[in-house]
Design an enzyme around this catalytic site. Structure first.
Site, short mmCIF file in Angstrom:
data_model
loop_
_atom_site.label_atom_id
_atom_site.label_comp_id
_atom_site.label_asym_id
_atom_site.label_seq_id
_atom_site.Cartn_x
_atom_site.Cartn_y
_atom_site.Cartn_z
N LYS A 45 0.62 -1.35 -0.21
CA LYS A 45 0.01 0.14 -0.14
C LYS A 45 0.92 0.69 0.24
O LYS A 45 2.29 1.52 1.24
CB LYS A 45 -0.87 -0.22 1.16
CG LYS A 45 -1.91 1.02 1.06
CD LYS A 45 -3.05 0.84 2.25
CE LYS A 45 -3.82 1.69 2.48
NZ LYS A 45 -4.76 1.77 4.41
N HIS B 129 -0.49 4.48 0.33
CA HIS B 129 -0.76 5.74 1.26
C HIS B 129 -0.87 5.50 2.50
O HIS B 129 -1.32 4.26 2.91
CB HIS B 129 -2.27 6.52 0.47
CG HIS B 129 -2.98 5.46 -0.11
ND1 HIS B 129 -3.25 4.11 -0.68
CD2 HIS B 129 -3.91 4.96 0.93
CE1 HIS B 129 -4.39 3.59 -0.76
NE2 HIS B 129 -4.67 3.75 0.10
#
Length: 245
Positions: free
Chosen positions: A127, A129
């Site tokens: 991921k 963010h």
């Protein structure tokens, strides 16, 4: 006001004291998780059975599987601690199938063994963010982690999980899978045996091909004509002799 959820099935049986391999096999057959027949594997072998953990998609099946993992983990940590209370247990689910398995197992450990395990899992893609990274859940840094998965075939995916954990500062305490096919890989050893040897950790299974053969030999399939095949036991035994370790 009527209830929002209405059950059209009988209440679950909560009296089972521990995991039963025969009960799990029967339930897997009833729900098409386990099938007998002829199936072409990636290796090109014609297997007389197929196990699809992706179909462990009901509360009953997931609960029984989680109980199996929990019982196995509790036994392993008790042995490692010489019977002393568990100070800390971290369990990890290999994405994707291992994610619901590890969450349900954490609950089963608490409910049935009083062990408050921390749990986490990996993402297939990191991921970029928010919290970022490819690990979710418990902080594994500096911890010895038990990894849960459905089946180890070649061991490639598990080695990737081990690498992810090591990069995060963790070590692997052991691995528990739902099914061990006990088949030779490229050598005379199975993928599970090779992993256990390479990592120098225990690799355990809740059910293996010998349990399936025992199930057929005991004629449990007579409870359901769909599962009963007079030739299936011979096919399983022949496959075990030809490819087994």
């Amino acid at each position: 006001m009527s209830n929002a959820l209405v059950s059209n099935t009988s209440m679950p049986n909560t009296q089972h004291p521990s995991f039963s391999s025969h009960q799990f096999i029967q339930l897997a057959l009833d729900n098409q998780v386990l099938k007998f027949g002829e199936f072409v594997l990636k290796s090109g072998r014609i297997s007389p059975y197929f196990f699809n953990a992706g179909l462990l998609a009901s509360g009953e099946m997931l609960s029984l599987l989680a109980r199996g993992y929990a019982d196995a983990l509790a036994a392993q940590v008790a042995e490692a601690n010489n019977g002393a209370d568990v100070q800390e247990l971290v369990i990890f689910g290999a994405a994707y199938k291992g994610i619901p398995f590890v969450a349900a197992t954490a609950q089963a450990l608490w409910l049935h063994h009083g062990i408050n395990a921390k749990w986490g899992y990996n993402r297939k893609e990191a991921k970029t963010h928010g919290e970022g990274g490819n690990l979710v859940g418990a902080d594994v840094s500096g911890k010895a982690v038990w990894v849960l998965d459905d089946v180890i075939t070649a061991g490639t995916a598990m080695r990737e999980v081990v690498e992810i954990l090591e990069q995060a500062g963790a070590s692997v305490a052991g691995i528990i899978v739902a099914l061990d096919r006990k088949e030779k890989g490229q050598s005379d050893h199975s993928a599970i045996q090779e992993l256990a040897s390479t990592l120098e950790v225990p690799v355990r299974a809740l059910v293996d091909i010998d349990d399936l053969i025992s199930y057929l030999a005991d004629d449990h399939g007579a409870q359901n004509g769909q599962h009963k095949d007079a030739t299936q036991l011979a096919k399983m035994q022949h496959y075990r002799e030809q490819y087994g370790v």
